[in-house]
Scaffold this motif. Structure first.
Motif, PDB file in Angstrom:
ATOM      1  N   VAL A  29       0.891  -1.160   0.000  1.00 60.31           N
ATOM      2  CA  VAL A  29       0.000   0.000   0.000  1.00 60.31           C
ATOM      3  C   VAL A  29       0.927   1.207   0.000  1.00 60.31           C
ATOM      4  CG1 VAL A  29      -1.748   1.291   1.264  1.00 60.31           C
ATOM      5  CG2 VAL A  29      -1.809  -1.222   1.258  1.00 60.31           C
ATOM      6  N   ARG A  30       0.911   1.953  -1.071  1.00 61.78           N
ATOM      7  CA  ARG A  30       1.846   3.072  -1.203  1.00 61.78           C
ATOM      8  C   ARG A  30       1.503   4.255  -0.318  1.00 61.78           C
ATOM      9  NH1 ARG A  30       3.571   3.188  -7.536  1.00 61.78           N
ATOM     10  NH2 ARG A  30       4.332   1.049  -7.560  1.00 61.78           N
ATOM     11  N   ARG A  31       0.211   4.546  -0.206  1.00 62.93           N
ATOM     12  CA  ARG A  31      -0.172   5.723   0.568  1.00 62.93           C
ATOM     13  C   ARG A  31      -1.662   5.678   0.883  1.00 62.93           C
ATOM     14  NH1 ARG A  31       2.295  11.542  -0.687  1.00 62.93           N
ATOM     15  NH2 ARG A  31       1.550  12.533   1.193  1.00 62.93           N
ATOM     16  N   VAL A  32      -2.021   6.226   2.029  1.00 64.85           N
ATOM     17  CA  VAL A  32      -3.422   6.382   2.413  1.00 64.85           C
ATOM     18  C   VAL A  32      -3.608   7.838   2.810  1.00 64.85           C
ATOM     19  CG1 VAL A  32      -5.244   5.669   3.997  1.00 64.85           C
ATOM     20  CG2 VAL A  32      -3.550   3.991   3.241  1.00 64.85           C
ATOM     21  N   GLU A  33      -4.575   8.486   2.199  1.00 66.65           N
ATOM     22  CA  GLU A  33      -4.857   9.901   2.473  1.00 66.65           C
ATOM     23  C   GLU A  33      -6.290  10.052   2.960  1.00 66.65           C
ATOM     24  OE1 GLU A  33      -2.908  12.614   2.145  1.00 66.65           O
ATOM     25  OE2 GLU A  33      -1.178  11.506   1.399  1.00 66.65           O
ATOM     26  N   GLY A  34      -6.501  10.939   3.912  1.00 72.54           N
ATOM     27  CA  GLY A  34      -7.839  11.315   4.334  1.00 72.54           C
ATOM     28  C   GLY A  34      -8.421  10.544   5.498  1.00 72.54           C
ATOM     29  N   LYS A  35      -7.652   9.637   6.103  1.00 73.72           N
ATOM     30  CA  LYS A  35      -8.205   8.855   7.215  1.00 73.72           C
ATOM     31  C   LYS A  35      -8.620   9.736   8.391  1.00 73.72           C
ATOM     32  CE  LYS A  35      -7.117   4.608   8.339  1.00 73.72           C
ATOM     33  NZ  LYS A  35      -6.370   3.453   8.798  1.00 73.72           N
ATOM     34  N   GLU A  36      -7.961  10.859   8.553  1.00 73.96           N
ATOM     35  CA  GLU A  36      -8.281  11.732   9.678  1.00 73.96           C
ATOM     36  C   GLU A  36      -9.650  12.377   9.513  1.00 73.96           C
ATOM     37  OE1 GLU A  36      -5.433  12.613   7.605  1.00 73.96           O
ATOM     38  OE2 GLU A  36      -4.436  10.964   8.625  1.00 73.96           O
ATOM     39  N   GLY A  37      -9.977  12.802   8.286  1.00 75.24           N
ATOM     40  CA  GLY A  37     -11.238  13.486   8.033  1.00 75.24           C
ATOM     41  C   GLY A  37     -12.415  12.540   7.928  1.00 75.24           C
ATOM     42  N   GLY A  38     -12.195  11.395   7.341  1.00 75.35           N
ATOM     43  CA  GLY A  38     -13.211  10.371   7.261  1.00 75.35           C
ATOM     44  C   GLY A  38     -14.311  10.564   6.238  1.00 75.35           C
ATOM     45  N   LYS A  39     -14.261  11.602   5.405  1.00 73.78           N
ATOM     46  CA  LYS A  39     -15.306  11.826   4.402  1.00 73.78           C
ATOM     47  C   LYS A  39     -14.897  11.342   3.006  1.00 73.78           C
ATOM     48  CE  LYS A  39     -18.065  14.259   7.091  1.00 73.78           C
ATOM     49  NZ  LYS A  39     -19.383  13.863   7.482  1.00 73.78           N
ATOM     50  N   TRP A  40     -13.582  11.287   2.763  1.00 72.99           N
ATOM     51  CA  TRP A  40     -13.062  10.815   1.485  1.00 72.99           C
ATOM     52  C   TRP A  40     -11.672  10.254   1.761  1.00 72.99           C
ATOM     53  CZ3 TRP A  40     -11.885  14.503  -3.227  1.00 72.99           C
ATOM     54  CH2 TRP A  40     -11.340  13.762  -4.274  1.00 72.99           C
ATOM     55  N   ILE A  41     -11.538   8.956   1.606  1.00 76.76           N
ATOM     56  CA  ILE A  41     -10.255   8.300   1.833  1.00 76.76           C
ATOM     57  C   ILE A  41      -9.740   7.780   0.505  1.00 76.76           C
ATOM     58  CG2 ILE A  41      -9.066   6.411   3.010  1.00 76.76           C
ATOM     59  CD1 ILE A  41     -11.103   6.727   5.289  1.00 76.76           C
ATOM     60  N   LEU A  42      -8.488   8.070   0.240  1.00 71.69           N
ATOM     61  CA  LEU A  42      -7.830   7.614  -0.980  1.00 71.69           C
ATOM     62  C   LEU A  42      -6.759   6.610  -0.587  1.00 71.69           C
ATOM     63  CD1 LEU A  42      -6.737   9.559  -4.024  1.00 71.69           C
ATOM     64  CD2 LEU A  42      -5.015   8.238  -2.824  1.00 71.69           C
ATOM     65  N   ILE A  43      -6.782   5.445  -1.239  1.00 74.03           N
ATOM     66  CA  ILE A  43      -5.792   4.401  -1.003  1.00 74.03           C
ATOM     67  C   ILE A  43      -5.047   4.178  -2.307  1.00 74.03           C
ATOM     68  CG2 ILE A  43      -5.390   2.030  -0.253  1.00 74.03           C
ATOM     69  CD1 ILE A  43      -8.224   2.165   1.056  1.00 74.03           C
ATOM     70  N   ASP A  44      -3.743   4.425  -2.278  1.00 78.78           N
ATOM     71  CA  ASP A  44      -2.896   4.256  -3.469  1.00 78.78           C
ATOM     72  C   ASP A  44      -2.262   2.877  -3.410  1.00 78.78           C
ATOM     73  OD1 ASP A  44      -1.016   4.303  -5.482  1.00 78.78           O
ATOM     74  OD2 ASP A  44      -0.108   6.206  -4.872  1.00 78.78           O
ATOM     75  N   LEU A  45      -2.678   2.007  -4.334  1.00 79.78           N
ATOM     76  CA  LEU A  45      -2.136   0.656  -4.424  1.00 79.78           C
ATOM     77  C   LEU A  45      -1.215   0.503  -5.627  1.00 79.78           C
ATOM     78  CD1 LEU A  45      -5.465  -1.241  -3.630  1.00 79.78           C
ATOM     79  CD2 LEU A  45      -3.608  -0.686  -2.038  1.00 79.78           C
ATOM     80  N   GLY A  46      -0.756   1.599  -6.159  1.00 84.13           N
ATOM     81  CA  GLY A  46       0.128   1.535  -7.326  1.00 84.13           C
ATOM     82  C   GLY A  46      -0.675   1.541  -8.602  1.00 84.13           C
ATOM     83  N   ASP A  47      -1.026   0.354  -9.097  1.00 79.69           N
ATOM     84  CA  ASP A  47      -1.804   0.248 -10.340  1.00 79.69           C
ATOM     85  C   ASP A  47      -3.269   0.590 -10.142  1.00 79.69           C
ATOM     86  OD1 ASP A  47       0.423  -0.547 -11.761  1.00 79.69           O
ATOM     87  OD2 ASP A  47       0.021  -2.684 -11.506  1.00 79.69           O
ATOM     88  N   VAL A  48      -3.721   0.581  -8.906  1.00 79.81           N
ATOM     89  CA  VAL A  48      -5.124   0.849  -8.599  1.00 79.81           C
ATOM     90  C   VAL A  48      -5.192   1.929  -7.520  1.00 79.81           C
ATOM     91  CG1 VAL A  48      -7.266  -0.130  -7.671  1.00 79.81           C
ATOM     92  CG2 VAL A  48      -5.825  -1.512  -9.161  1.00 79.81           C
ATOM     93  N   ILE A  49      -6.059   2.893  -7.730  1.00 84.20           N
ATOM     94  CA  ILE A  49      -6.348   3.913  -6.728  1.00 84.20           C
ATOM     95  C   ILE A  49      -7.784   3.668  -6.265  1.00 84.20           C
ATOM     96  CG2 ILE A  49      -6.611   6.375  -6.257  1.00 84.20           C
ATOM     97  CD1 ILE A  49      -3.737   5.613  -6.895  1.00 84.20           C
ATOM     98  N   VAL A  50      -7.972   3.582  -4.960  1.00 86.91           N
ATOM     99  CA  VAL A  50      -9.297   3.356  -4.389  1.00 86.91           C
ATOM    100  C   VAL A  50      -9.760   4.641  -3.708  1.00 86.91           C
ATOM    101  CG1 VAL A  50     -10.661   1.985  -2.780  1.00 86.91           C
ATOM    102  CG2 VAL A  50      -8.740   0.926  -3.991  1.00 86.91           C
ATOM    103  N   HIS A  51     -10.947   5.091  -4.060  1.00 85.88           N
ATOM    104  CA  HIS A  51     -11.576   6.246  -3.426  1.00 85.88           C
ATOM    105  C   HIS A  51     -12.763   5.723  -2.628  1.00 85.88           C
ATOM    106  CE1 HIS A  51      -9.471   9.218  -5.964  1.00 85.88           C
ATOM    107  NE2 HIS A  51      -9.579   8.303  -6.913  1.00 85.88           N
ATOM    108  N   VAL A  52     -12.770   5.967  -1.330  1.00 82.13           N
ATOM    109  CA  VAL A  52     -13.896   5.584  -0.482  1.00 82.13           C
ATOM    110  C   VAL A  52     -14.532   6.885   0.003  1.00 82.13           C
ATOM    111  CG1 VAL A  52     -14.654   4.240   1.501  1.00 82.13           C
ATOM    112  CG2 VAL A  52     -12.602   3.525   0.249  1.00 82.13           C
ATOM    113  N   PHE A  53     -15.726   7.144  -0.472  1.00 83.81           N
ATOM    114  CA  PHE A  53     -16.418   8.404  -0.207  1.00 83.81           C
ATOM    115  C   PHE A  53     -17.573   8.242   0.768  1.00 83.81           C
ATOM    116  CE2 PHE A  53     -14.847   9.665  -4.463  1.00 83.81           C
ATOM    117  CZ  PHE A  53     -14.486  10.980  -4.217  1.00 83.81           C
ATOM    118  N   HIS A  54     -17.841   9.297   1.534  1.00 83.70           N
ATOM    119  CA  HIS A  54     -19.132   9.458   2.185  1.00 83.70           C
ATOM    120  C   HIS A  54     -20.076   9.856   1.047  1.00 83.70           C
ATOM    121  CE1 HIS A  54     -22.094  11.420   4.928  1.00 83.70           C
ATOM    122  NE2 HIS A  54     -21.829  10.333   5.608  1.00 83.70           N
ATOM    123  N   ALA A  55     -21.264   9.315   1.017  1.00 85.32           N
ATOM    124  CA  ALA A  55     -22.162   9.476  -0.139  1.00 85.32           C
ATOM    125  C   ALA A  55     -22.319  10.921  -0.619  1.00 85.32           C
ATOM    126  CB  ALA A  55     -23.517   8.837   0.161  1.00 85.32           C
TER     127      ALA A  55
END
Length: 80
Positions: A29-55
């Motif tokens: 896991v290269r990087r995780v951004e936004g865990k502190e805010g909790g409304k939009w978390i970005l997970i950088d997996l290299g070839d795949v970027i995961v965005h987990v949003f509050h609706a």
């Protein structure tokens, strides 16, 4: 990958599950951004970027529109 949840608790649960599965698979896991805010978390997996949003944030930022001209990729083989 873009997904959403209805609460910060669900966002955190989705994020933790992704991170746990990546760790079990010995995948970096290269990087995780936004865990502190909790409304939009970005997970950088290299070839795949995961965005987990509050609706509401997913609707506001509308990343699907930004990427609407990108080709779709079938991830079925990755989900074993």
């Amino acid at each position: 990958m873009i997904c959403s949840a209805n609460s910060e608790r669900q966002i955190n649960a989705i994020t933790e599950e992704i991170l746990d599965k990546e760790e079990e698979s010995n995948y970096e896991v290269r990087r995780v951004e936004g865990k502190e805010g909790g409304k939009w978390i970005l997970i950088d997996l290299g070839d795949v970027i995961v965005h987990v949003f509050h609706a509401p944030e997913r609707s506001f930022y509308n990343l699907e529109k930004l990427w609407s001209d990108a080709p779709l990729v079938d991830l079925t083989d990755w989900l074993d």
